[in-house]
Design an enzyme around this catalytic site. Structure first.
Site, PDB file in Angstrom:
ATOM      1  N   TYR A 242     -17.253 -33.998  26.248  1.00  0.00           N
ATOM      2  CA  TYR A 242     -17.518 -33.649  25.011  1.00  0.00           C
ATOM      3  C   TYR A 242     -18.705 -32.581  24.904  1.00  0.00           C
ATOM      4  CZ  TYR A 242     -14.332 -37.317  23.813  1.00  0.00           C
ATOM      5  OH  TYR A 242     -13.386 -38.152  23.412  1.00  0.00           O
TER       6      TYR A 242
ATOM      7  N   LYS B 226     -14.281 -43.551  37.150  1.00  0.00           N
ATOM      8  CA  LYS B 226     -13.448 -42.643  37.999  1.00  0.00           C
ATOM      9  C   LYS B 226     -14.374 -42.236  39.212  1.00  0.00           C
ATOM     10  CE  LYS B 226      -9.038 -41.975  38.667  1.00  0.00           C
ATOM     11  NZ  LYS B 226      -7.972 -42.860  38.850  1.00  0.00           N
TER      12      LYS B 226
ATOM     13  N   ASP C 129      -8.273 -46.671  35.263  1.00  0.00           N
ATOM     14  CA  ASP C 129      -6.837 -46.811  34.891  1.00  0.00           C
ATOM     15  C   ASP C 129      -6.509 -48.330  35.333  1.00  0.00           C
ATOM     16  OD1 ASP C 129      -7.806 -45.891  37.510  1.00  0.00           O
ATOM     17  OD2 ASP C 129      -5.955 -44.987  38.220  1.00  0.00           O
TER      18      ASP C 129
ATOM     19  N   ASP D  49     -14.036 -43.427  24.226  1.00  0.00           N
ATOM     20  CA  ASP D  49     -12.911 -43.036  23.115  1.00  0.00           C
ATOM     21  C   ASP D  49     -11.678 -43.490  23.401  1.00  0.00           C
ATOM     22  OD1 ASP D  49     -12.323 -41.693  20.811  1.00  0.00           O
ATOM     23  OD2 ASP D  49     -12.353 -39.470  21.630  1.00  0.00           O
TER      24      ASP D  49
ATOM     25  N   ASP E 142      -9.688 -46.976  21.304  1.00  0.00           N
ATOM     26  CA  ASP E 142      -8.492 -47.313  20.733  1.00  0.00           C
ATOM     27  C   ASP E 142      -7.430 -48.112  21.164  1.00  0.00           C
ATOM     28  OD1 ASP E 142      -9.301 -44.985  19.151  1.00  0.00           O
ATOM     29  OD2 ASP E 142      -7.501 -44.103  18.710  1.00  0.00           O
TER      30      ASP E 142
END
Ligand code: NAD
Length: 352
Positions: free
Chosen positions: A134, A181, A214, A238, A242
């Site tokens: 970002y 990750k 993941d 982010d 959700d």
């Protein structure tokens, strides 16, 4: 690194209000009415941002808005639209950077009676809010080849890890899971993890674990009860927010606090929902719960608790829910029911 809270002024607290785009004005209207009905005296300092501000002031973040948040130190914000693939950069990201709102705190829990995949979810997403992909550093190397720069610093990683552990300690949480990750992004996510590990050593009473992003997504969908506090960089935070919202019934339910050392902006996790904007059908629970978080932040915890309890009571009845939760109530009718519930429940009962 304590977060400073605004002091009440004569005549009440002054809070910057950003109605936002899309469903923003509808859900913000519902939230301000509910916050006012809680009995705390608030003077709303209404400001423009985003598209409306560009049209009227020539900039998405007018100087008046910056001055207002600096002075009031707390804001309630509706979602702001960001164009996909073109146009001005995200105003949400810019606001978080302008006020160094480095911690994005997103509680996710099931609400009794609301249809959801699981019945006993209670977790906290802690998302780093100022860097990562970002950073907005993107360039074209040659036609057909572009680069986006992922920025991870020890300073930001350490302070968000400290925030997560301190929050866990203060709220009697048992575990922090750093999600990463680092098997692929060995330098950037590796640095994030190294900072989290160092901080974890200072909180021996809180279990620390790590999970590759993941696998974490799959584990969240299969067995979310194993998680407590999730610690994530900006992008993973982010996306996982959700996903977590989906576990408890959708984006209409999850609030967020953007916290810095001086200022705080409260909002819903959801966006502008252009598909339902202007129809008075959007679920206002998320932004109303953000209003409850705001009240707790400014020291009005009892009022915040009362709003949370009123939301839970109204959500239990089908007639108190909007269409996304299987009901048929409008945005304003949901607010009316919460206000009626607040009026009917004695203040002392919810104080804690
Ligand atoms: P979105 O959150 O706006 O909508 C995703 C889906 O969830 C849609 O089907 C929508 O109808 C539904 N939904 C969202 N909020 C709801 C509510 N309160 N009640 C009922 N249903 C609801 O995500 P999007 O479509 O990916 O993004 C739309 C715009 O919002 C984009 O411009 C994006 O940049 C912006 N956005 C802003 C913020 C923010 O201001 N913090 C956050 C996310 C997205």
């Amino acid at each position: 690194m304590r977060l400073k809270k605004p002091m009440p002024r004569k005549g009440g607290y002054r809070v910057t209000l950003l109605p936002g785009d899309g469903i923003g004005p509808e859900v913000i209207e519902a939230a301000t009415r509910v916050v006012e009905a809680s009995g705390v005296s608030i003077e709303w300092d209404r400001q423009r941002a985003g598209r409306e501000a560009i049209e009227r002031d020539g900039t998405p973040i007018p100087e008046a808005l910056v001055r207002s948040i600096r002075s009031n130190r707390v804001a309630l914000k509706g979602p702001l639209q960001t164009n996909i693939g073109h146009g001005f950069r995200s105003v949400n990201v810019a606001l978080r950077k302008t006020f160094d709102l480095y911690a994005n705190l997103r509680p996710v829990h099931t609400i009794a009676g609301v249809k959801s995949l699981f019945s006993n979810i209670d977790l906290i997403v802690v998302r780093e809010n100022t860097e990562d992909l970002y950073s907005g550093i993107e360039h074209q190397v040659s036609p057909g080849v572009v680069e986006s720069v992922k920025v991870i610093t020890a300073r930001a990683s350490t302070r968000i890890a400290e925030f997560a552990f301190r929050h866990a300690e203060e709220h009697r949480r048992r575990k922090v899971t750093a999600i990463h990750k680092a098997n692929i992004m060995k330098l950037s996510d590796g640095l994030f993890l190294a900072c989290a590990r160092r901080v974890a050593k200072r909180f021996p009473e809180i279990t620390y674990e790590e999970m590759i992003v993941d696998n974490a997504c799959m584990q969240l969908v299969l067995k979310p009860q194993q998680f407590d506090v999730l610690l994530l960089e900006n992008l993973y935070g982010d996306i996982v927010s959700d996903l977590c919202a989906g576990l408890v019934g959708g984006l209409g339910l999850t609030p967020a606090a953007n916290l810095g050392n001086r200022c705080a902006i409260f909002e819903a996790v959801h966006g502008t929902a252009p598909d339902i904007a202007g129809k008075n059908v959007a679920n206002p629970f998320a932004v109303i719960l953000a209003g409850a978080m705001l009240l707790s932040h400014i020291g009005e915890k009892a009022a915040g608790n009362r709003i949370e309890q009123a939301v839970q009571a109204v959500a239990r009845k089908r007639s108190g829910r909007t269409a996304d939760l299987g009901g048929s109530a409008s945005t304003s009718e949901v607010a009316d029911q919460i206000i009626a519930h607040l009026a009917a429940s004695p203040r002392a009962a919810a104080a804690s």
